[in-house]
Design an enzyme around this catalytic site. Structure first.
Site, short mmCIF file in Angstrom:
data_model
loop_
_atom_site.label_atom_id
_atom_site.label_comp_id
_atom_site.label_asym_id
_atom_site.label_seq_id
_atom_site.Cartn_x
_atom_site.Cartn_y
_atom_site.Cartn_z
N GLU A 8 0.81 -1.23 0.00
CA GLU A 8 0.00 0.00 0.00
C GLU A 8 0.84 1.27 0.00
O GLU A 8 0.60 2.19 0.79
CB GLU A 8 -0.97 -0.02 1.20
N GLU A 43 -5.42 -10.91 -1.84
CA GLU A 43 -6.31 -10.77 -0.68
C GLU A 43 -7.77 -10.80 -1.12
O GLU A 43 -8.62 -10.08 -0.59
CB GLU A 43 -6.02 -9.46 0.07
C1 GLA Z 1 -4.87 -4.86 4.08
C2 GLA Z 1 -3.60 -5.60 4.43
C3 GLA Z 1 -3.89 -6.96 4.97
C4 GLA Z 1 -5.01 -6.94 5.98
C5 GLA Z 1 -6.21 -6.29 5.39
C6 GLA Z 1 -7.34 -6.23 6.38
O1 GLA Z 1 -5.42 -5.29 2.92
O2 GLA Z 1 -2.74 -5.75 3.34
O3 GLA Z 1 -2.74 -7.45 5.58
O4 GLA Z 1 -4.62 -6.27 7.15
O5 GLA Z 1 -5.87 -4.97 5.06
O6 GLA Z 1 -7.42 -7.30 7.22
#
Ligand code: GLA
Length: 414
Positions: free
Chosen positions: A185, A311
């Protein structure tokens, strides 16, 4: 001789399958061929997700992952059995983040005397023992940076030394990890930003305070350079340990432009980056053509960068943008409760099918869901506390329609 009705035969077959524990590649079609709406196939007849997807994508042992933590206290939950059956890759949900591995010494601004690998080792060891690959997440993230990195107004050399010390300790401790989210991020949320980096990051701010002209580019480059050195120290290379930049909302063109600008500048400067992780925390109304556009944009940079889906989840709530700023109901949609309306589960299932078809590209080389069971997803507390149903398995561990549409291209939803 007694003749069984078709329905009775289907029921008997389902029971036999259930009694046998089901096969990995055989399952009953829903509805038994009757006129009613399709019904969910029996859970025990579920094929292994990893086997179906490896065949679909034409890659032996294709990494199909889930975010997971080894829970050593409390009642066992169904996710352990599901992990072993369905997944070939795992990402530690929390335990490989910097504030867990190397926090401040209690009550100080100094690093703890040594890194703490206890929880991360558990995830890593359990996975490898069970022939499951491990994705590393993450070496640098603005939300989980302990303050010792930035203590006492460090100059740029000191900052990069601290970063390299940390990265080297972690990467060499887990030599079998097949990919690391080196940075998480780091892109700005401002659409098509002139400065594509997130400025509200302690890393960005520390490099800025140290007088670095292009703080975003420099700290991200340092992280990849450190990770590359650490990878060599671990006896690994870009073929077996990928160094990735991971971010969210790459399916939104304005955010994607920032990510692509960053990756392009790293590639131009010969920074050792191997690919991009797309979080893909999606909503039920997501535009899958934009998911494809995100994957294609990375592939267009050069002939070698890979994409990982890191994710994935699909919220059943099509929340408006204001929901994420205000984090209240409304504007976030009202809680549907423990039993989601079938129309949402069916729409979600068709979205998941579309997504897994979109991931069928040679340079998408890993797909990870952010969790296994609906009731253990982070989306039950984000953006508001509310029951969500974003994953492939329900709270009891049973495969949902979203599972079946992915594993069976012909299955119809109610
Ligand atoms: C972001 C992070 C993850 C996790 C999610 C929420 O996407 O990259 O590691 O913390 O938030 O759980």
């Amino acid at each position: 001789m007694n003749r069984m009705s078709a329905a009775a035969m289907a029921a008997a077959a389902a029971l036999m399958l259930a009694a046998c524990g089901g096969g990995d590649d055989v399952f009953q079609p829903p509805g038994g061929g009757g006129n009613g709406p399709p019904t969910l196939p029996p859970p025990a007849s579920a094929p292994a997700l990893k086997t179906v997807l490896a065949a679909k994508y034409g890659v032996v042992d294709y990494p199909v992952g889930a975010a997971y933590e080894v829970v050593v206290t409390g009642a066992p939950t169904p996710d352990q059995g599901l992990l072993l059956k369905h997944f070939s890759s795992v990402t530690a949900e929390y335990s490989m983040k910097p504030d867990i591995i190397w926090p401040n010494a209690p009550g100080t601004n100094q690093p703890a005397a040594a890194p703490n690998f206890v929880d991360a080792d558990e995830v890593y060891d359990v996975a490898l023992l069970n022939n499951i690959k491990v994705r590393g997440h993450t070496l640098l993230w603005h939300q989980t940076a302990p303050t010792w990195f930035f203590a006492n107004n460090p100059d740029r050399v000191t900052l990069s030394q601290r970063l390299c010390q940390y990265i080297n300790a972690v990467v060499t401790h887990f030599p079998q990890i097949y990919a690391w989210d080196v940075v998480n991020e780091v892109a700005s949320d401002t659409q098509n930003a002139a400065n594509p980096y997130r400025t509200a990051s302690p890393w960005y701010q520390a490099y800025l305070a140290a007088g670095v002209a292009n703080p975003g580019f420099e700290y991200v480059s340092d992280a990849f350079a450190c990770a590359n050195t650490a990878r060599n120290n671990a006896g690994r290379n870009s073929g077996n340990m990928k160094l990735m930049l991971n971010d969210y909302n790459t399916e939104l063109p304005g955010k994607r432009a920032n990510v692509i600008q960053i990756v392009q500048s790293l590639v131009n400067a010969s920074v050792p980056i191997d690919g991009v992780g797309h979080q893909f925390h999606l909503q039920i109304n997501a535009d899958v053509s934009q998911v494809t556009a995100a994957l294609a944009a990375v592939e267009a940079i050069n002939g070698t960068l890979v994409n990982h889906v890191t994710e994935l989840d699909v919220s059943i709530y099509a929340d408006p943008g204001e929901c994420f700023a205000q984090r209240t109901i409304p504007p976030c949609l009202a809680d549907v409760g423990a039993t989601a309306p079938q129309a949402l589960l069916s729409a979600q299932a068709l979205k998941y099918r579309e997504l897994f078809n979109a991931f069928n590209r040679p340079r998408v080389t890993s797909v990870t869901l952010w969790g296994i069971l609906d009731n253990r997803s982070w989306l039950n507390t984000f953006p508001v506390t509310r029951t969500n149903h974003p994953l492939l398995f329900d709270a009891a561990g049973n495969p949902k329609w979203a599972f079946w549409t992915v594993v069976d291209p012909s299955i119809a939803v109610p």
